[in-house]
Design a protein around this motif. Structure first.
Motif, PDB file in Angstrom:
ATOM      1  N   ILE A  28     -20.534  37.934 -24.770  1.00  0.00           N
ATOM      2  CA  ILE A  28     -21.707  37.519 -25.165  1.00  0.00           C
ATOM      3  C   ILE A  28     -19.956  36.190 -25.160  1.00  0.00           C
ATOM      4  CG2 ILE A  28     -21.931  36.710 -27.897  1.00  0.00           C
ATOM      5  CD1 ILE A  28     -21.507  39.755 -29.053  1.00  0.00           C
ATOM      6  N   VAL A  29     -20.932  34.800 -24.669  1.00  0.00           N
ATOM      7  CA  VAL A  29     -19.804  34.271 -23.717  1.00  0.00           C
ATOM      8  C   VAL A  29     -18.827  33.379 -24.958  1.00  0.00           C
ATOM      9  CG1 VAL A  29     -18.112  32.876 -22.356  1.00  0.00           C
ATOM     10  CG2 VAL A  29     -20.079  34.670 -21.766  1.00  0.00           C
ATOM     11  N   GLY A  30     -17.899  32.694 -25.299  1.00  0.00           N
ATOM     12  CA  GLY A  30     -17.132  31.602 -26.076  1.00  0.00           C
ATOM     13  C   GLY A  30     -16.187  32.001 -27.290  1.00  0.00           C
ATOM     14  N   ARG A  31     -15.566  30.269 -27.540  1.00  0.00           N
ATOM     15  CA  ARG A  31     -14.454  31.237 -28.304  1.00  0.00           C
ATOM     16  C   ARG A  31     -14.164  31.084 -29.487  1.00  0.00           C
ATOM     17  NH1 ARG A  31     -10.167  31.083 -25.933  1.00  0.00           N
ATOM     18  NH2 ARG A  31      -8.882  29.748 -25.800  1.00  0.00           N
ATOM     19  N   GLY A  32     -13.662  32.342 -29.382  1.00  0.00           N
ATOM     20  CA  GLY A  32     -14.075  33.475 -30.543  1.00  0.00           C
ATOM     21  C   GLY A  32     -14.748  34.399 -31.065  1.00  0.00           C
ATOM     22  N   THR A  33     -14.870  34.511 -29.250  1.00  0.00           N
ATOM     23  CA  THR A  33     -16.498  35.786 -30.190  1.00  0.00           C
ATOM     24  C   THR A  33     -15.890  36.638 -30.226  1.00  0.00           C
ATOM     25  OG1 THR A  33     -16.403  35.665 -27.467  1.00  0.00           O
ATOM     26  CG2 THR A  33     -18.574  34.695 -28.592  1.00  0.00           C
ATOM     27  N   SER A  34     -14.281  37.298 -29.753  1.00  0.00           N
ATOM     28  CA  SER A  34     -14.175  38.859 -28.794  1.00  0.00           C
ATOM     29  C   SER A  34     -12.593  38.350 -30.439  1.00  0.00           C
ATOM     30  CB  SER A  34     -13.230  39.230 -27.950  1.00  0.00           C
ATOM     31  OG  SER A  34     -12.518  40.273 -28.532  1.00  0.00           O
ATOM     32  N   ASP A  35     -11.963  37.739 -30.078  1.00  0.00           N
ATOM     33  CA  ASP A  35     -11.356  36.788 -31.284  1.00  0.00           C
ATOM     34  C   ASP A  35     -11.245  35.654 -32.163  1.00  0.00           C
ATOM     35  OD1 ASP A  35      -8.356  37.195 -32.185  1.00  0.00           O
ATOM     36  OD2 ASP A  35      -7.444  36.729 -30.216  1.00  0.00           O
ATOM     37  N   ASP A  36     -11.443  35.945 -33.609  1.00  0.00           N
ATOM     38  CA  ASP A  36     -11.674  37.439 -33.904  1.00  0.00           C
ATOM     39  C   ASP A  36     -13.170  37.605 -34.886  1.00  0.00           C
ATOM     40  OD1 ASP A  36     -10.980  40.053 -35.141  1.00  0.00           O
ATOM     41  OD2 ASP A  36     -10.446  38.330 -36.676  1.00  0.00           O
ATOM     42  N   LYS A  37     -13.853  36.324 -34.482  1.00  0.00           N
ATOM     43  CA  LYS A  37     -15.034  36.277 -35.254  1.00  0.00           C
ATOM     44  C   LYS A  37     -16.130  37.025 -34.854  1.00  0.00           C
ATOM     45  CE  LYS A  37     -14.839  31.189 -35.405  1.00  0.00           C
ATOM     46  NZ  LYS A  37     -15.271  29.579 -34.610  1.00  0.00           N
ATOM     47  N   GLY A  38     -16.331  37.591 -33.318  1.00  0.00           N
ATOM     48  CA  GLY A  38     -17.283  38.991 -33.351  1.00  0.00           C
ATOM     49  C   GLY A  38     -16.593  39.914 -33.726  1.00  0.00           C
ATOM     50  N   GLN A  39     -15.702  40.539 -33.871  1.00  0.00           N
ATOM     51  CA  GLN A  39     -14.986  41.638 -34.468  1.00  0.00           C
ATOM     52  C   GLN A  39     -14.873  41.341 -35.926  1.00  0.00           C
ATOM     53  OE1 GLN A  39     -13.588  43.715 -31.933  1.00  0.00           O
ATOM     54  NE2 GLN A  39     -11.084  42.825 -31.523  1.00  0.00           N
ATOM     55  N   LEU A  40     -14.673  40.520 -36.768  1.00  0.00           N
ATOM     56  CA  LEU A  40     -15.528  39.852 -38.004  1.00  0.00           C
ATOM     57  C   LEU A  40     -17.044  40.542 -38.605  1.00  0.00           C
ATOM     58  CD1 LEU A  40     -16.372  37.468 -39.735  1.00  0.00           C
ATOM     59  CD2 LEU A  40     -14.363  36.070 -39.022  1.00  0.00           C
ATOM     60  N   MET A  41     -17.386  40.100 -37.388  1.00  0.00           N
ATOM     61  CA  MET A  41     -18.840  40.021 -37.944  1.00  0.00           C
ATOM     62  C   MET A  41     -19.651  41.700 -37.573  1.00  0.00           C
ATOM     63  SD  MET A  41     -20.390  37.306 -39.553  1.00  0.00           S
ATOM     64  CE  MET A  41     -21.461  37.478 -39.514  1.00  0.00           C
ATOM     65  N   THR A  42     -18.538  42.438 -37.146  1.00  0.00           N
ATOM     66  CA  THR A  42     -19.040  44.353 -36.897  1.00  0.00           C
ATOM     67  C   THR A  42     -19.048  44.296 -38.594  1.00  0.00           C
ATOM     68  OG1 THR A  42     -16.950  44.359 -36.788  1.00  0.00           O
ATOM     69  CG2 THR A  42     -18.500  44.074 -35.082  1.00  0.00           C
ATOM     70  N   PHE A  43     -18.029  43.869 -38.581  1.00  0.00           N
ATOM     71  CA  PHE A  43     -17.841  44.659 -40.668  1.00  0.00           C
ATOM     72  C   PHE A  43     -18.782  43.985 -41.400  1.00  0.00           C
ATOM     73  CE2 PHE A  43     -15.707  44.960 -44.392  1.00  0.00           C
ATOM     74  CZ  PHE A  43     -15.740  46.143 -44.535  1.00  0.00           C
ATOM     75  N   VAL A  44     -19.150  42.851 -41.259  1.00  0.00           N
ATOM     76  CA  VAL A  44     -20.189  41.718 -42.688  1.00  0.00           C
ATOM     77  C   VAL A  44     -21.791  42.471 -41.812  1.00  0.00           C
ATOM     78  CG1 VAL A  44     -21.293  39.572 -42.584  1.00  0.00           C
ATOM     79  CG2 VAL A  44     -18.254  39.752 -42.163  1.00  0.00           C
ATOM     80  N   GLU A  45     -21.725  42.670 -41.058  1.00  0.00           N
ATOM     81  CA  GLU A  45     -23.303  43.448 -40.345  1.00  0.00           C
ATOM     82  C   GLU A  45     -22.940  45.017 -40.645  1.00  0.00           C
ATOM     83  OE1 GLU A  45     -25.871  41.648 -39.420  1.00  0.00           O
ATOM     84  OE2 GLU A  45     -24.806  39.378 -39.180  1.00  0.00           O
ATOM     85  N   ALA A  46     -22.418  45.875 -40.596  1.00  0.00           N
ATOM     86  CA  ALA A  46     -22.035  46.771 -41.268  1.00  0.00           C
ATOM     87  C   ALA A  46     -22.533  46.823 -42.909  1.00  0.00           C
ATOM     88  CB  ALA A  46     -21.053  47.759 -41.061  1.00  0.00           C
ATOM     89  N   CYS A  47     -21.323  46.066 -43.953  1.00  0.00           N
ATOM     90  CA  CYS A  47     -22.265  45.914 -44.616  1.00  0.00           C
ATOM     91  C   CYS A  47     -24.066  45.060 -45.162  1.00  0.00           C
ATOM     92  CB  CYS A  47     -21.095  44.137 -45.557  1.00  0.00           C
ATOM     93  SG  CYS A  47     -18.653  45.267 -45.763  1.00  0.00           S
ATOM     94  N   ARG A  48     -24.059  44.606 -44.105  1.00  0.00           N
ATOM     95  CA  ARG A  48     -25.404  44.207 -45.227  1.00  0.00           C
ATOM     96  C   ARG A  48     -26.470  45.183 -44.618  1.00  0.00           C
ATOM     97  NH1 ARG A  48     -27.525  39.108 -43.355  1.00  0.00           N
ATOM     98  NH2 ARG A  48     -25.284  38.715 -42.383  1.00  0.00           N
TER      99      ARG A  48
END
Ligand code: BES
Ligand code: ZN
Length: 461
Positions: free
Chosen positions: A119-139
């Motif tokens: 997944i390419v884009g500014r913030g995909t790894s630092d830190d939007k992709g990472q924080l969305m892993t948690f949000v998706e787990a909550c979902r």
């Protein structure tokens, strides 16, 4: 376990929708360091608040003197569930140099690479992709039953620019934020197959210095030779910050820097880190740090002084024979052990002043800092998280250090008396802070699955 299995299946089934949500968040250019993007930071915060609200969280955007915080709270239905505080940051680094991006930084896309989809884009790894892993787990947990823990989520918007509003915000909201453990997602795996829990982070001191000479820019022919050149002064001072062995020359700089405990050194040897390959991956071959230290020590366990930017004179197209009136540099020190950020900042300022020639003066600006961090590696939450990560990745997670800094983690301990667990799914080659930042699709997918497992493990009686 029935709920966990159902939640994991949900995460698998909803991966495409989850990606669309991440794309929407990455599309917002929430660059915190540049005031021109303050509105975008606000938008990213609002977007996250709405998202969390839709998952049953009581969510709000809280203004600060800088970029807003997002706070979201949800309780497990059962009484006395453990309480976790999840932290991530929605702000991103500036995207320049823009021309080195293959596609625009805030137009996320999937790219096929030999190692898998990215997944390419500014913030995909630092830190939007990472924080969305948690949000998706909550979902997924919400959609299959209930949250295993009481969950508070704190999403910051100034992590990449020094977390200026954080100390006051933590002080004002101490009771709301205090939990049994903080979960920090802003870290890396050992490699794409091996999960990791980060137990050591370096601290940081940032200093901007401006050196001023004459009261205006001068003609370098008419004045050159007689008038002091602030660029020369600055670069000489910068050069004097290191000796020929790669050590930092500031007085007292190594106070509080201890040799690596034998136990940790032994653990790190087992990791099998290949320093030559690490450098080769970015087009280098010779480590430049302190002589006699391994590359892993250099990045995880030794302090540094780096020039992050240097400005002065004419840098536009063509040529201009100018003798500039001022020059400036942005300098950061990475700290380890018990190094004191304030003392190092003061020593740096004294060093610059002591090296100034006649007719020059220096001005300083600080951009925040934090001490180095060492977390326990045998706490009860860590042991549970380890087992959960093992279940997901089929491999024992390793305990690692990291050269990066996350100022809030120290503040959680100092101001709220709370331990943290740092687990993230970034990879060394994610190009964070660089053009063409990416996050592995497998990190995003298995990261969400990992958090579902970790939350379930932490919540188990
Ligand atoms: N996520 C990084 C730090 C990081 C990366 C830690 C990988 C562990 C593994 C974080 O967003 C970051 O870059 N922080 C800044 C802090 C600074 C601006 C105060 C840093 O380390 O430069
Ligand atoms: Zn980060």
């Amino acid at each position: 376990m029935a709920q966990l299995d159902a939640a994991l299946a949900k995460i698998d089934a909803n991966l495409d929708a989850a990606l669309q949500r991440l794309f929407a968040l990455v599309s917002i250019p929430s660059i915190s360091t540049d005031p021109a993007y303050a509105g975008d930071c606000q938008n990213a915060a609002e977007w996250l608040k709405d998202e969390l609200h839709s998952l049953g969280f009581e969510a709000s955007v809280r203004p600060t003197a800088g970029r807003p915080m997002v706070i979201a709270k949800a309780k497990a239905r059962r009484a006395n569930a453990p309480h976790v505080l999840f932290y991530g940051h929605y702000d991103v680094q500036p995207s320049d140099p823009l021309d080195l991006w293959k596609t625009p930084p805030f137009e996320p896309r999937l790219a096929d690479a030999p190692t898998g989809t990215q997944i390419v884009g500014r913030g995909t790894s630092d830190d939007k992709g990472q924080l969305m892993t948690f949000v998706e787990a909550c979902r997924a947990l919400k959609e299959t039953g209930d949250f295993p823990c009481d969950i508070t989520i704190l999403l910051e918007g100034e992590e990449e620019s020094g977390s200026h509003s954080l100390p006051a915000f933590l002080a004002e909201n101490r009771d709301e934020l205090r939990a049994d453990v903080a979960l920090i997602c802003d870290t890396s795996m050992l490699d794409r197959a091996t999960p990791a829990i980060t137990t050591m982070l370096r601290g940081i001191v940032t200093q901007e210095v401006v050196i001023k000479g004459a009261d205006r820019d001068l003609h370098s022919g008419l004045f050159g030779g007689a008038a002091v050149n602030p660029v020369h002064v600055l670069t000489k001072i910068i050069a004097d910050l290191h000796d020929e062995n790669g050590r930092v020359t500031l007085p007292g700089f190594y106070d509080g820097v201890a040799e690596l405990p034998a136990e940790i050194a032994a653990q790190w040897r087992e990791i099998g880190f290949d320093g030559a390959q690490f450098l080769k991956d970015v087009g280098l071959s010779v480590p430049v740090g302190e002589k006699g230290r391994s590359v892993l020590e250099m990045i995880w366990a030794r302090p540094t002084c780096e020039i992050n930017g240097i400005i002065g004179g004419y840098t536009g197209k063509g040529f201009k024979t100018v003798l500039p009136a001022q020059a400036s540099a942005k300098i950061s020190f990475r700290l380890v052990g018990a190094q004191d950020p304030e003392k190092i900042a003061a020593n740096f300022r004294a060093f610059v002043k002591a090296h100034l020639p006649a007719d020059c003066h220096a001005e300083f600006m600080a951009h925040g800092g934090s001490a180095a961090l060492q977390l326990p590696f045998d706490s009860a939450p860590l042991t549970r998280a380890r087992a959960a990560l093992h279940d997901e990745w089929g491999k024992e997670p390793v305990l690692i250090g990291s050269g990066g800094s996350i100022p809030i983690v120290g503040a959680f301990k100092r101001d709220l008396g709370m331990e943290s667990l740092m687990i993230g799914f970034g990879l060394e080659d994610d190009r964070i802070h660089s053009p063409n930042e990416k996050y592995e699709l497998s990190s995003f997918h298995k990261g969400a699955r990992s958090w579902a497992r970790i939350l379930t493990a932490l919540g188990a009686a």
